[in-house]
Write a protein that holds these residues in place. Structure first.
Motif, PDB file in Angstrom:
ATOM      1  N   ALA A  38       0.830  -1.210   0.000  1.00  0.00           N
ATOM      2  CA  ALA A  38       0.000   0.000   0.000  1.00  0.00           C
ATOM      3  C   ALA A  38       0.861   1.256   0.000  1.00  0.00           C
ATOM      4  O   ALA A  38       0.611   2.203  -0.765  1.00  0.00           O
ATOM      5  N   GLU A  39       1.894   1.243   0.824  1.00  0.00           N
ATOM      6  CA  GLU A  39       2.778   2.412   0.899  1.00  0.00           C
ATOM      7  C   GLU A  39       3.475   2.657  -0.438  1.00  0.00           C
ATOM      8  O   GLU A  39       3.554   3.792  -0.921  1.00  0.00           O
ATOM      9  N   ARG A  40       3.938   1.589  -1.063  1.00  0.00           N
ATOM     10  CA  ARG A  40       4.639   1.715  -2.348  1.00  0.00           C
ATOM     11  C   ARG A  40       3.715   2.220  -3.451  1.00  0.00           C
ATOM     12  O   ARG A  40       4.141   2.963  -4.342  1.00  0.00           O
ATOM     13  N   LEU A  41       2.443   1.837  -3.380  1.00  0.00           N
ATOM     14  CA  LEU A  41       1.487   2.221  -4.427  1.00  0.00           C
ATOM     15  C   LEU A  41       0.711   3.494  -4.070  1.00  0.00           C
ATOM     16  O   LEU A  41      -0.172   3.905  -4.820  1.00  0.00           O
ATOM     17  N   HIS A  42       1.056   4.103  -2.926  1.00  0.00           N
ATOM     18  CA  HIS A  42       0.344   5.300  -2.453  1.00  0.00           C
ATOM     19  C   HIS A  42      -1.157   5.013  -2.348  1.00  0.00           C
ATOM     20  O   HIS A  42      -1.990   5.808  -2.791  1.00  0.00           O
ATOM     21  N   ALA A  43      -1.465   3.870  -1.777  1.00  0.00           N
ATOM     22  CA  ALA A  43      -2.848   3.419  -1.604  1.00  0.00           C
ATOM     23  C   ALA A  43      -3.046   3.041  -0.139  1.00  0.00           C
ATOM     24  O   ALA A  43      -2.104   3.062   0.657  1.00  0.00           O
ATOM     25  N   THR A  44      -4.278   2.707   0.225  1.00  0.00           N
ATOM     26  CA  THR A  44      -4.548   2.227   1.577  1.00  0.00           C
ATOM     27  C   THR A  44      -4.505   0.697   1.584  1.00  0.00           C
ATOM     28  O   THR A  44      -4.707   0.064   0.539  1.00  0.00           O
TER      29      THR A  44
ATOM     30  N   LEU B  72      -7.209   0.634  -8.948  1.00  0.00           N
ATOM     31  CA  LEU B  72      -5.862   0.229  -8.532  1.00  0.00           C
ATOM     32  C   LEU B  72      -5.486  -1.093  -9.191  1.00  0.00           C
ATOM     33  O   LEU B  72      -6.267  -2.044  -9.173  1.00  0.00           O
ATOM     34  N   THR B  73      -4.305  -1.145  -9.777  1.00  0.00           N
ATOM     35  CA  THR B  73      -3.823  -2.374 -10.421  1.00  0.00           C
ATOM     36  C   THR B  73      -2.570  -2.869  -9.703  1.00  0.00           C
ATOM     37  O   THR B  73      -1.610  -2.112  -9.529  1.00  0.00           O
TER      38      THR B  73
END
Length: 267
Positions: free
Chosen positions: A196-202, A237-238
């Protein structure tokens, strides 16, 4: 017809809480709502839907037949009662919520009644939930796999239910994942947090995206507007094949839902 990939679950939400959750979700753009007779919130869900003024044909509404209503002479009447509470003429999807405890009502009887409900126009599609492979085989033998749109099961990174998924897919039956976030347990997982951190997602977005990318429909619930809005973004998100494989490695057979006296002998 197919099952939409993303919707709103209403398990454990009642009264004004479920009205607010459904109302907020619909305002944010949700169009798929999942409820059940045993949730005791169908009337409130119906109230929120009517108040939204969204055209019925834009919505996809699912409910589930409780075990007390599985007998052939009760099932259709109980479904009509659900329609009355939801203030609609039909459901888009009706599921058998749990198989009959101790086979008190034969699979062929309640699946036959459910198929009759479809023929009567009370529901557009039908399916099952919380079935074992043996029970799925009985359901297929009773009415044919072509009539079973989906199998709704507990499925999350810690319980990936691969045997059930493999059998359902072999029959052309879709999978709907419930409890995809495992009551929030997987959101604390270091691996999912790293992705999540790497993809700027939750972590929730990553988990929901993993399930949808795996080919499952998801129905996460929330009472908070921020979470409802954030969860929607999982659709865009992919995940990479490497990330998918990492999440697949988290499976540990960790089952959270198995009500005593109702749950079957799991595979």
């Amino acid at each position: 017809m197919s099952i939409p990939a993303f919707g709103l679950g209403t398990f454990r939400l009642q009264g004004q809480v479920v009205i607010d959750s459904v109302s907020t979700a619909l305002a944010l753009g949700y169009r798929v709502i999942d409820t059940a007779q045993i949730y005791e919130n169908e009337a409130e869900v119906g109230e929120a839907i009517v108040a939204s003024a969204i055209a019925r044909e834009e919505l996809f509404i699912t409910s589930k037949i409780w075990v007390a209503n599985l007998a052939g002479d009760r099932l259709i009447d109980s479904l009509k009662e659900s329609l009355r509470k939801l203030q609609t003429d039909y459901l888009d999807l009706t599921l058998i919520h749990w198989p009959s405890p101790d086979d008190q009502v034969p699979v062929a009887e309640f699946m036959g009644a459910l198929l009759e409900a479809k023929r009567l126009g009370l529901t557009r599609q039908i399916g099952v939930s919380n079935f074992t492979i043996d029970l799925m085989k009985q359901a297929v033998a009773a009415i044919g796999a072509e009539h079973i749109a989906t199998h709704q099961i507990e499925l999350h990174p810690y319980l990936q239910n691969r045997k059930i998924v493999e059998f359902a897919r072999s029959q052309g039956i879709g999978i709907t994942s419930y409890m995809t976030l495992a009551y929030g347990e997987v959101l604390k997982d270091p691996l999912i947090q790293q992705i999540a951190e790497r993809l700027h997602a939750t972590p929730a977005q990553v988990t929901l995206a993993w399930a949808m990318q795996s080919g499952y429909a998801v129905i996460p619930s929330s009472t908070r507007r921020a979470n409802l809005e954030s969860n929607l973004k999982a659709r865009k998100l992919t995940l990479s094949e490497a990330d998918m494989a990492l999440i697949a490695s988290l499976d540990r057979g960790h089952r959270l839902t198995s009500p005593k006296g109702i749950a079957p002998n799991w595979d």
